[in-house]
Design an enzyme around this catalytic site. Structure first.
Site, PDB file in Angstrom:
ATOM      1  N   THR A 209       1.730   3.596  -2.156  1.00 31.54           N
ATOM      2  CA  THR A 209       1.589   4.717  -3.085  1.00 31.54           C
ATOM      3  C   THR A 209       0.576   5.761  -2.624  1.00 31.54           C
ATOM      4  O   THR A 209       0.414   6.787  -3.277  1.00 31.54           O
ATOM      5  CB  THR A 209       1.165   4.215  -4.481  1.00 31.54           C
ATOM      6  OG1 THR A 209      -0.130   3.597  -4.399  1.00 31.54           O
ATOM      7  CG2 THR A 209       2.178   3.218  -5.033  1.00 31.54           C
ATOM      8  N   ARG A 210      -0.091   5.502  -1.494  1.00 29.75           N
ATOM      9  CA  ARG A 210      -1.105   6.440  -1.003  1.00 29.75           C
ATOM     10  C   ARG A 210      -1.050   6.516   0.516  1.00 29.75           C
ATOM     11  O   ARG A 210      -0.616   5.588   1.190  1.00 29.75           O
ATOM     12  CB  ARG A 210      -2.509   6.008  -1.451  1.00 29.75           C
ATOM     13  CG  ARG A 210      -2.662   5.891  -2.960  1.00 29.75           C
ATOM     14  CD  ARG A 210      -4.003   5.299  -3.359  1.00 29.75           C
ATOM     15  NE  ARG A 210      -5.110   6.173  -3.032  1.00 29.75           N
ATOM     16  CZ  ARG A 210      -6.394   5.841  -3.219  1.00 29.75           C
ATOM     17  NH1 ARG A 210      -6.701   4.652  -3.709  1.00 29.75           N
ATOM     18  NH2 ARG A 210      -7.355   6.692  -2.910  1.00 29.75           N
TER      19      ARG A 210
ATOM     20  N   ASN B   2       1.686  -2.326   5.345  1.00 28.53           N
ATOM     21  CA  ASN B   2       0.857  -1.146   5.519  1.00 28.53           C
ATOM     22  C   ASN B   2      -0.523  -1.273   4.864  1.00 28.53           C
ATOM     23  O   ASN B   2      -1.435  -0.533   5.215  1.00 28.53           O
ATOM     24  CB  ASN B   2       1.595   0.067   4.937  1.00 28.53           C
ATOM     25  CG  ASN B   2       0.717   1.287   4.825  1.00 28.53           C
ATOM     26  OD1 ASN B   2       0.379   1.928   5.819  1.00 28.53           O
ATOM     27  ND2 ASN B   2       0.315   1.624   3.598  1.00 28.53           N
TER      28      ASN B   2
ATOM     29  N   GLY C 118       0.836  -1.201   0.000  1.00 25.48           N
ATOM     30  CA  GLY C 118       0.000   0.000   0.000  1.00 25.48           C
ATOM     31  C   GLY C 118       0.866   1.244   0.000  1.00 25.48           C
ATOM     32  O   GLY C 118       0.545   2.241   0.640  1.00 25.48           O
TER      33      GLY C 118
ATOM     34  N   SER D  56      -3.146  -0.304  14.618  1.00 28.60           N
ATOM     35  CA  SER D  56      -4.028   0.808  14.999  1.00 28.60           C
ATOM     36  C   SER D  56      -4.448   0.667  16.460  1.00 28.60           C
ATOM     37  O   SER D  56      -4.590  -0.462  16.958  1.00 28.60           O
ATOM     38  CB  SER D  56      -5.272   0.813  14.109  1.00 28.60           C
ATOM     39  OG  SER D  56      -6.278   1.656  14.639  1.00 28.60           O
TER      40      SER D  56
ATOM     41  N   LYS E 251      -6.519  -5.546  13.350  1.00 22.52           N
ATOM     42  CA  LYS E 251      -5.379  -4.819  13.891  1.00 22.52           C
ATOM     43  C   LYS E 251      -4.838  -5.469  15.164  1.00 22.52           C
ATOM     44  O   LYS E 251      -3.619  -5.509  15.392  1.00 22.52           O
ATOM     45  CB  LYS E 251      -5.758  -3.356  14.135  1.00 22.52           C
ATOM     46  CG  LYS E 251      -6.041  -2.594  12.845  1.00 22.52           C
ATOM     47  CD  LYS E 251      -4.839  -2.625  11.920  1.00 22.52           C
ATOM     48  CE  LYS E 251      -5.050  -1.954  10.600  1.00 22.52           C
ATOM     49  NZ  LYS E 251      -3.859  -1.969   9.727  1.00 22.52           N
TER      50      LYS E 251
ATOM     51  N   TYR F  87     -12.292  -4.308  11.549  1.00 25.89           N
ATOM     52  CA  TYR F  87     -11.022  -3.571  11.506  1.00 25.89           C
ATOM     53  C   TYR F  87     -10.241  -3.769  12.810  1.00 25.89           C
ATOM     54  O   TYR F  87      -9.033  -4.033  12.796  1.00 25.89           O
ATOM     55  CB  TYR F  87     -11.308  -2.091  11.264  1.00 25.89           C
ATOM     56  CG  TYR F  87     -10.087  -1.241  11.046  1.00 25.89           C
ATOM     57  CD1 TYR F  87      -9.410  -1.259   9.832  1.00 25.89           C
ATOM     58  CD2 TYR F  87      -9.612  -0.400  12.050  1.00 25.89           C
ATOM     59  CE1 TYR F  87      -8.291  -0.466   9.621  1.00 25.89           C
ATOM     60  CE2 TYR F  87      -8.492   0.399  11.849  1.00 25.89           C
ATOM     61  CZ  TYR F  87      -7.839   0.359  10.636  1.00 25.89           C
ATOM     62  OH  TYR F  87      -6.720   1.140  10.436  1.00 25.89           O
ATOM     63  N   SER F  88     -10.950  -3.662  13.944  1.00 23.74           N
ATOM     64  CA  SER F  88     -10.290  -3.819  15.246  1.00 23.74           C
ATOM     65  C   SER F  88      -9.702  -5.213  15.403  1.00 23.74           C
ATOM     66  O   SER F  88      -8.580  -5.379  15.893  1.00 23.74           O
ATOM     67  CB  SER F  88     -11.287  -3.532  16.376  1.00 23.74           C
ATOM     68  OG  SER F  88     -11.767  -2.199  16.308  1.00 23.74           O
TER      69      SER F  88
END
Length: 245
Positions: A14-15, A90, A12, A142, A159, A155-156
């Protein structure tokens, strides 16, 4: 910090935070292979914007959640005799819903990219690094993994899994000159949080003692610190870059 004669793979890259990490390694003298999944226009525009720094950047398009894609990527590096010293995991996505209403597909999509992607890249990357008995693996995680933010069960979980997996891996490879650590950014001004409602943005900023969101380059600095040769006794750690959250 000097990364001359070192090559970093930044997924990831490039952004957002990944872009800042890529730029930071290039400015510190390193070479970077920045991976991305689909946005060719954004990746190529980033490459052009780097100017002379772009001569040490290679773009690689593939899906980190695909075992076939990941294996093909690392096999290509082996065939070209490219030696990688640093891996920054990432790549990450969000698909927020309260758990009771979360589509199963969104659960799997986030876990596949954020956690399985980290596993696949680390698995192949460590095998590559073992040959030279040196390496740095850094996972971008995160605070959601600790606090479990509302609407982010997927998401949690991804991570928290990155941190736990990283600690396990750090013990497995420590004697072979490879360290594994995590950087845990707080709220950072990137397109990953562009869809947050204005009221949520205000609330989140007020929760940060510094009363602002972080900048991608501030996260990149932490990544480079852990990637440095001098960080040889930092292993299995998670460095929080949250503004005191």
């Amino acid at each position: 910090m000097n990364f001359n004669d070192q090559t970093a793979v930044v997924t990831g890259g490039t952004r957002g935070i990944g872009r800042a990490v890529t730029e930071a390694f290039l400015k510190a003298g390193g070479s970077v292979i920045a991976t991305y999944r689909s946005n060719d226009d954004a990746a190529k525009a980033f490459h052009r914007e780097l100017g002379d720094l772009g001569t040490r950047l290679t773009l690689a398009r593939f899906d980190v959640a695909s075992e076939e894609d990941v294996n093909r990527f690392w096999e290509g590096l082996d065939e070209s005799s490219t030696s990688v010293q640093i891996l920054v995991n990432n790549s990450g996505i969000r698909r927020d819903h309260v758990l009771a209403m979360m589509p199963v597909a969104d659960w799997h999509a986030v876990l596949d990219t954020n956690l399985t992607g980290t596993f696949l890249m680390a698995k192949a990357g460590v095998l590559h690094m073992l040959r030279s008995r040196y390496g740095r693996v850094i996972n971008i995680t995160s605070p959601a993994g600790n606090y479990g933010f509302e609407g982010q069960a997927n998401y949690s979980a991804s991570k928290a899994g990155q941190v736990a997996m990283g600690r396990s891996l750090s013990k497995e490879v420590a004697k072979r000159g490879i360290t594994v650590n995590c950087v845990s950014p707080g709220f950072v001004a990137t397109d990953l949080i562009d869809d947050l409602p204005a009221e949520a943005v205000k609330t989140h900023k007020n929760s940060v003692p510094m009363k602002r969101f972080g900048r991608p380059e501030e996260i990149a600095y932490a990544v480079l610190c852990l990637a440095a040769k001098e960080a040889s006794y930092i292993n299995g750690a998670t460095l929080e870059v949250t503004g005191g959250l």
